[in-house]
Every structure is written in C-alpha cells, then in structure tokens.
Write a protein that holds these residues in place. Sequence first.
Motif, PDB file in Angstrom:
ATOM      1  N   GLN A  36       0.849  -1.182   0.000  1.00  0.00           N
ATOM      2  CA  GLN A  36       0.000   0.000   0.000  1.00  0.00           C
ATOM      3  C   GLN A  36       0.885   1.233   0.000  1.00  0.00           C
ATOM      4  OE1 GLN A  36      -3.273   0.214  -0.226  1.00  0.00           O
ATOM      5  NE2 GLN A  36      -3.149   2.430  -0.224  1.00  0.00           N
ATOM      6  N   PRO A  37       0.873   2.033  -1.071  1.00  0.00           N
ATOM      7  CA  PRO A  37       1.710   3.221  -1.097  1.00  0.00           C
ATOM      8  C   PRO A  37       1.389   4.140   0.076  1.00  0.00           C
ATOM      9  CG  PRO A  37       0.759   2.785  -3.260  1.00  0.00           C
ATOM     10  CD  PRO A  37       0.080   1.884  -2.297  1.00  0.00           C
ATOM     11  N   SER A  38       2.431   4.617   0.710  1.00  0.00           N
ATOM     12  CA  SER A  38       2.214   5.498   1.851  1.00  0.00           C
ATOM     13  C   SER A  38       3.001   6.785   1.772  1.00  0.00           C
ATOM     14  CB  SER A  38       2.613   4.778   3.139  1.00  0.00           C
ATOM     15  OG  SER A  38       3.969   4.395   3.075  1.00  0.00           O
ATOM     16  N   GLY A  39       3.692   7.024   0.656  1.00  0.00           N
ATOM     17  CA  GLY A  39       4.474   8.244   0.537  1.00  0.00           C
ATOM     18  C   GLY A  39       5.763   8.136   1.322  1.00  0.00           C
ATOM     19  N   LEU A  40       6.483   9.229   1.441  1.00  0.00           N
ATOM     20  CA  LEU A  40       7.714   9.259   2.202  1.00  0.00           C
ATOM     21  C   LEU A  40       7.449   9.001   3.676  1.00  0.00           C
ATOM     22  CD1 LEU A  40       9.473  12.349   0.647  1.00  0.00           C
ATOM     23  CD2 LEU A  40      10.227  10.003   0.510  1.00  0.00           C
ATOM     24  N   ALA A  41       8.469   8.518   4.359  1.00  0.00           N
ATOM     25  CA  ALA A  41       8.326   8.264   5.790  1.00  0.00           C
ATOM     26  C   ALA A  41       7.943   9.532   6.532  1.00  0.00           C
ATOM     27  CB  ALA A  41       9.634   7.709   6.337  1.00  0.00           C
ATOM     28  N   SER A  42       8.171  10.683   5.928  1.00  0.00           N
ATOM     29  CA  SER A  42       7.875  11.950   6.577  1.00  0.00           C
ATOM     30  C   SER A  42       6.387  12.222   6.671  1.00  0.00           C
ATOM     31  CB  SER A  42       8.518  13.086   5.786  1.00  0.00           C
ATOM     32  OG  SER A  42       7.954  13.123   4.478  1.00  0.00           O
ATOM     33  N   GLY A  43       5.574  11.605   5.817  1.00  0.00           N
ATOM     34  CA  GLY A  43       4.152  11.897   5.816  1.00  0.00           C
ATOM     35  C   GLY A  43       3.855  13.275   5.264  1.00  0.00           C
ATOM     36  N   ILE A  44       4.694  13.799   4.387  1.00  0.00           N
ATOM     37  CA  ILE A  44       4.484  15.124   3.814  1.00  0.00           C
ATOM     38  C   ILE A  44       3.388  15.064   2.756  1.00  0.00           C
ATOM     39  CG2 ILE A  44       5.549  16.981   2.482  1.00  0.00           C
ATOM     40  CD1 ILE A  44       6.458  16.851   5.353  1.00  0.00           C
ATOM     41  N   THR A  45       2.455  16.000   2.811  1.00  0.00           N
ATOM     42  CA  THR A  45       1.375  16.073   1.835  1.00  0.00           C
ATOM     43  C   THR A  45       1.504  17.348   1.025  1.00  0.00           C
ATOM     44  OG1 THR A  45      -0.118  17.212   3.353  1.00  0.00           O
ATOM     45  CG2 THR A  45      -0.173  14.799   3.364  1.00  0.00           C
ATOM     46  N   GLY A  46       0.839  17.356  -0.115  1.00  0.00           N
ATOM     47  CA  GLY A  46       0.810  18.546  -0.956  1.00  0.00           C
ATOM     48  C   GLY A  46      -0.612  18.850  -1.383  1.00  0.00           C
ATOM     49  N   THR A  47      -1.052  20.083  -1.172  1.00  0.00           N
ATOM     50  CA  THR A  47      -2.378  20.520  -1.598  1.00  0.00           C
ATOM     51  C   THR A  47      -2.237  21.359  -2.861  1.00  0.00           C
ATOM     52  OG1 THR A  47      -3.158  20.562   0.689  1.00  0.00           O
ATOM     53  CG2 THR A  47      -4.471  21.754  -0.929  1.00  0.00           C
ATOM     54  N   VAL A  48      -2.985  21.019  -3.899  1.00  0.00           N
ATOM     55  CA  VAL A  48      -2.878  21.694  -5.196  1.00  0.00           C
ATOM     56  C   VAL A  48      -3.363  23.138  -5.072  1.00  0.00           C
ATOM     57  CG1 VAL A  48      -3.626  21.660  -7.601  1.00  0.00           C
ATOM     58  CG2 VAL A  48      -3.216  19.504  -6.393  1.00  0.00           C
ATOM     59  N   THR A  49      -2.551  24.082  -5.556  1.00  0.00           N
ATOM     60  CA  THR A  49      -2.912  25.496  -5.491  1.00  0.00           C
ATOM     61  C   THR A  49      -3.322  26.050  -6.855  1.00  0.00           C
ATOM     62  OG1 THR A  49      -0.606  26.184  -5.822  1.00  0.00           O
ATOM     63  CG2 THR A  49      -1.354  25.902  -3.550  1.00  0.00           C
ATOM     64  N   ALA A  50      -3.050  25.307  -7.928  1.00  0.00           N
ATOM     65  CA  ALA A  50      -3.431  25.757  -9.269  1.00  0.00           C
ATOM     66  C   ALA A  50      -4.861  25.308  -9.571  1.00  0.00           C
ATOM     67  CB  ALA A  50      -2.480  25.169 -10.305  1.00  0.00           C
ATOM     68  N   THR A  51      -5.548  26.045 -10.436  1.00  0.00           N
ATOM     69  CA  THR A  51      -6.922  25.699 -10.794  1.00  0.00           C
ATOM     70  C   THR A  51      -6.995  24.304 -11.393  1.00  0.00           C
ATOM     71  OG1 THR A  51      -7.390  28.029 -11.222  1.00  0.00           O
ATOM     72  CG2 THR A  51      -8.944  26.427 -12.116  1.00  0.00           C
ATOM     73  N   ALA A  52      -6.097  24.009 -12.322  1.00  0.00           N
ATOM     74  CA  ALA A  52      -6.007  22.675 -12.920  1.00  0.00           C
ATOM     75  C   ALA A  52      -4.526  22.374 -13.130  1.00  0.00           C
ATOM     76  CB  ALA A  52      -6.753  22.608 -14.236  1.00  0.00           C
ATOM     77  N   LEU A  53      -4.042  21.287 -12.564  1.00  0.00           N
ATOM     78  CA  LEU A  53      -2.621  20.956 -12.597  1.00  0.00           C
ATOM     79  C   LEU A  53      -2.398  19.656 -13.349  1.00  0.00           C
ATOM     80  CD1 LEU A  53       0.257  21.595 -11.628  1.00  0.00           C
ATOM     81  CD2 LEU A  53      -0.272  20.403  -9.496  1.00  0.00           C
ATOM     82  N   SER A  54      -1.509  19.694 -14.351  1.00  0.00           N
ATOM     83  CA  SER A  54      -1.220  18.512 -15.159  1.00  0.00           C
ATOM     84  C   SER A  54      -0.340  17.536 -14.388  1.00  0.00           C
ATOM     85  CB  SER A  54      -0.510  18.909 -16.461  1.00  0.00           C
ATOM     86  OG  SER A  54      -1.363  19.692 -17.273  1.00  0.00           O
ATOM     87  N   VAL A  55      -0.688  16.259 -14.492  1.00  0.00           N
ATOM     88  CA  VAL A  55       0.134  15.183 -13.931  1.00  0.00           C
ATOM     89  C   VAL A  55       0.858  14.521 -15.091  1.00  0.00           C
ATOM     90  CG1 VAL A  55       0.141  13.071 -12.555  1.00  0.00           C
ATOM     91  CG2 VAL A  55      -1.597  14.828 -12.135  1.00  0.00           C
ATOM     92  N   ARG A  56       2.180  14.401 -15.001  1.00  0.00           N
ATOM     93  CA  ARG A  56       2.988  13.902 -16.112  1.00  0.00           C
ATOM     94  C   ARG A  56       3.654  12.575 -15.769  1.00  0.00           C
ATOM     95  NH1 ARG A  56       3.598  18.174 -19.822  1.00  0.00           N
ATOM     96  NH2 ARG A  56       2.831  20.156 -18.985  1.00  0.00           N
ATOM     97  N   ASN A  57       4.100  11.864 -16.823  1.00  0.00           N
ATOM     98  CA  ASN A  57       4.684  10.540 -16.579  1.00  0.00           C
ATOM     99  C   ASN A  57       6.126  10.603 -16.080  1.00  0.00           C
ATOM    100  OD1 ASN A  57       5.889  11.367 -18.941  1.00  0.00           O
ATOM    101  ND2 ASN A  57       5.480   9.484 -20.065  1.00  0.00           N
ATOM    102  N   HIS A  58       6.747  11.780 -16.124  1.00  0.00           N
ATOM    103  CA  HIS A  58       8.018  11.966 -15.433  1.00  0.00           C
ATOM    104  C   HIS A  58       8.178  13.443 -15.068  1.00  0.00           C
ATOM    105  CE1 HIS A  58       9.376  12.522 -19.699  1.00  0.00           C
ATOM    106  NE2 HIS A  58      10.069  13.498 -19.163  1.00  0.00           N
TER     107      HIS A  58
END
Length: 574
Positions: A237-259
């Motif tokens: 189960q992916p859990s992100g970095l051990a830090s538990g850092i999250t990111g909240t999107v601030t742009a109206t629409a943000l592109s997700v890219r393959n790299h």
Amino acid sequence: MKKTSILLLACYILLAGSLLPLREASAAAATTAGIDSLNIRSGPGLSYRIVATVKKGTALTVLSESGEWVEVKMPGGETGWAANWLLNRNSQSVAVSSSVDNLRIRKGPGTHYGISGYLSKGQAATILEKSEEWTRISSNTGNGWVSSQFLVLSESTGSKQATTTSPSSNVVMKSINADILNVRTSPSTTGSIAGKLTLGTKVEVLQEKNGWTQIAFSGKKGWVSSEFLSSAGTSQQPSGLASGITGTVTATALSVRNHGSLNGKVIATVNKGQKFTIIEEVNNWAKIQVSPGKYGWVAGWYLKKGVAGNNQTGQQVKDSRAVILYDATNIRQKPSLDSKVIERANKGTEYKVKKLSGSWYELELKGGVSGFVAGWIVEVSGTAPQINKEGGDAYLKNKVIILDPGHGGIDNGTTGVRGTYEKSLTLRTANTLYHKLSAKGAKVMMTRDRDTYLSLASRVGAAHYHGADAFISIHYDSNADRTVKGMTTYYYHSYQKKIAEEIQVSTANATKAKDRGARYGDYHVIRENRQAAALIELGYLSNAEEEMAVLTNHFQNAASDGIVNGLARYFKNK
C-alpha cells in the motif's frame, strides 16, 4: 652510441606498454570534468555533501543519471554524483530521429534563435545535451537545438533497451517495500549510494549476505538492506515518504505527467484543493499517487506542503543530513524555542539527522549527544522532508509584487560566453517566479511578458501606478574578468535596503552561488522608485561555468524559491 640508446629506449617503452593493464573501456559512458576543482557529491543535488574534488579533464565513467545529475566512477574506483552541466559528455550519446518533416535546427534553445538547418522525418541525430524543452543535437545536416517534443528514440536504441528487461524463468524477483530505498555499492551503510529505488519497484535478487541483498536494476548491480524487500507478488500500500508530507494543489487545474519534467506526457489532471501524499521529490517536481496503482509527477511549486496527521514526533528518518544555513544557529536541548541552547553552529556545519519531531530535527552531536534544530533554518538531504516555517505563505497573500525582467526587444542586455541573451534568461526566471508567487496568493504583475522593449521610466511607473508592495528587477551580470562569479542584490534608498538583504541571503542560500552581498547601486529602476525595490544580478554570463549553471532547471527553480522565501521574510519582519 646515441642512436643505439634511443633505439633501446623505444623498444623498452613498447615492451612496457604491452605489459601494462588496459584501461577500462568506457566508450559511450565516458565523460571528463569540465572545470577545475569539480565537486563530486554523495547524492544527486547541491545539498549532498562533497566526497571528492577532481581536476579539469579527469576521466570519469558514467554509471547512472538522475535529473540534471550524473553518477560517476572516479579513476580510483570511488563513486559519486556530479552536475551534468559541469561535465564534458562523450559525443556517443542517445540516438534519436525526427518525428516530423523539416524540423528546424536552431542556434540556441528557443524560437528566437536563428535557423541553422533542418531534419527530415526519420533522419537520425545524436543528443548532446538538454535544456528544459529543447535538445542540442548533432546530425548530418547541422548541429544545434531542436524542440524536444519532435524527437523520438531510434529503433535500434529502443530494441536494445527492450532486450534487457525480460528476466529468465529461474530469476528470483522481489519488490521494494520502502518509500525510497538507497542502493549501495557494498553491503554496508558506509557504502556509496549507487541509486535510489521507490516503493513497488521489482528487482532481481543475485545473492544475500549478512542482512543485505545484492540486486540487479536498470542494468546495474547494488546492495540493499534485506528488510526492505518483499516477494514480488506481495501487494504494497503506497504510503508516501516516511515523513508523511502532503501537498495541496494550489493551481486551478494541474497537469500530472509521466516523469518530472515539462517534457513529460500528461497522464491526468488534478484540481485546486485536492491533497496528495508526496512520494518523492526531484528538482522541484513531486511524485504523487493520482489513483490506486496510478502514479505521476506534478510541478512542486503548485503544491502547498504540510505534514499529514499529528503523529510525527520522534519519527525515524534514514540516511539524512542537515546543513546549517545561518551563522550562530541555536541547537536546543528539546524541540522548542523555549528550550535551553546547548550548542551554536555556523553556516555550512553538517549533522546527521536522527529523528523528525514535529517541525524540528533531532541531530546527532559530538559524543553521541542529541540536539534539536528548527527545520526551517536548515537544508536537509536524504529521506527527511524539508520543513518550511508554518504560515510563510500568509505573508505573501494579496501582496502586490511587480516583476521586472531586465532588457527586452532591441535591448539584448549582456551576451554570455555561449551566446545566451540576458533578455531571454531574465524573462524565463521571471515567468518561473511569477507562477510560484501566484500560487502563494500574491497579486503578481510583470513589466513585460514577451520579448519587447520597455523604457526604464515605464517600468518604474508600473510600480507607482499599482502601489506595489515590492518591485523586483531581474538581471544577469557580466565582467571583463571571466573568473568573476556570484550574485548581488542592489538597493538605492535606505527604505529598500531590508528587502534587498532578505532576497540576497535567501537566494544565495538556495542556489549555493557565491554571495556577493546586498549593496548600494545607482540604477534607474531602484533610484527613481518610491516603492520597496531591489535589483538582483543572479550570476555572471561572462563566466562560462556560471553561464552553464544558471541555464539549468535546477538553478532557475532554486533562484525563484530563494526570491519567494526572501520576500516572505521581508513582509513578515516589515
């Protein structure tokens, strides 16, 4: 007698040469140090510690690449990471071809550069270097820069890669069960880091030894701690970095890219307000889980970071180090500003990070003693998250900020050793800065957003008309002495000194550039300006090494981050 001696000496040299061991063949994976005193670091970034320094021309063997960093093997066998832009890469690089007819080859990385030739559809070329959305190539019809989106890997390259990925039936495969796992050159935590693997990556097991497993990955071999390997069929189960850092999107629409690059293919879109766990960060790009089993990369400057939950006190981190950013930094007995100061450290001092306690790092001091430092006054490397002071965005929200990209149109500004126009680079920096400030709620305007000429009076007039809270004029410098380098921020009036100082300190720290300080300067855009104004010279284009550095994505992102943070500190302390 003299001729006989010479003949004997020649025979000896030939015989001795035949008995010497052959040098390691490194054809397509060879490179040399492009500058004197090239720093080799323990990881792919300026925040990693320096493990060696090599002279210009030293032969290096390329082992792997990560963003704009290259893992190299030195003549003595030691390994480390070097900045790609400071290396002379072997011309036997990646083979590509054009996907369109009459692809323009330009003299520089941009549409404003002249055309030097064309590539026909399917015509082969060799990649020499990359710069954001542009690639410098070598071909039969000319050398120069082409738009990266119209290049495809040659069939021979693709087939060669494909043959290396299918394991035989008796191969033991396992999966990485850590969020980010260091791969080392030897079965020990003291071994050099040969790469990093992320959660769920499948690897081939070669052998096991004293709690360590030798694996094969991406055509290389290395060692990982056996506790972080699971059977390939085990779901994680992916859990992100051990830090538990999250990111909240601030742009109206943000592109997700393959790299993690603007060249990456868009695979999804996320919307403002959505929150994701950050799995990995590279060069200001963040890897997130878009949906179950689907991952992608987003521009990190459109994410507002936070810590997931309130259970971070005492959380262990691995292979992380903290570098002090300011002289006389307090290290305290407990993670609190009210706690006793047990040590003071100066800028550049480095410590091992033991734990994350809220927004404080627990450091390992001399004699095994622990101490705590506030996360926002150090820079960390490794798996530990970079902590930013809470509420920093609030100081920028609704502030009117005028960005002034220097020069433009008929005014090219200075021209770099490699032909870089200052007017183009200042606009590029300003655009990056514009997006980052806007994402933090600032009301940002630019004196120019294209290659047009603008008088100095009209630039100042924009600051007065809009009642700017801050006016930042962006420039790059030049000097007859080509060894001069570094960044400087100028002010004219006493009421401008504080903003210049905050921006200079923050940006110099963020970029690791030579800090030439905040100084008095008699420049029209600050002299005639009634607002808080500063003019920043981000580097010397007359210095070949610095010109290469400031052109990289890494520098542009670091410089814009530095200016953003400097402005936030200025408004906070105003």
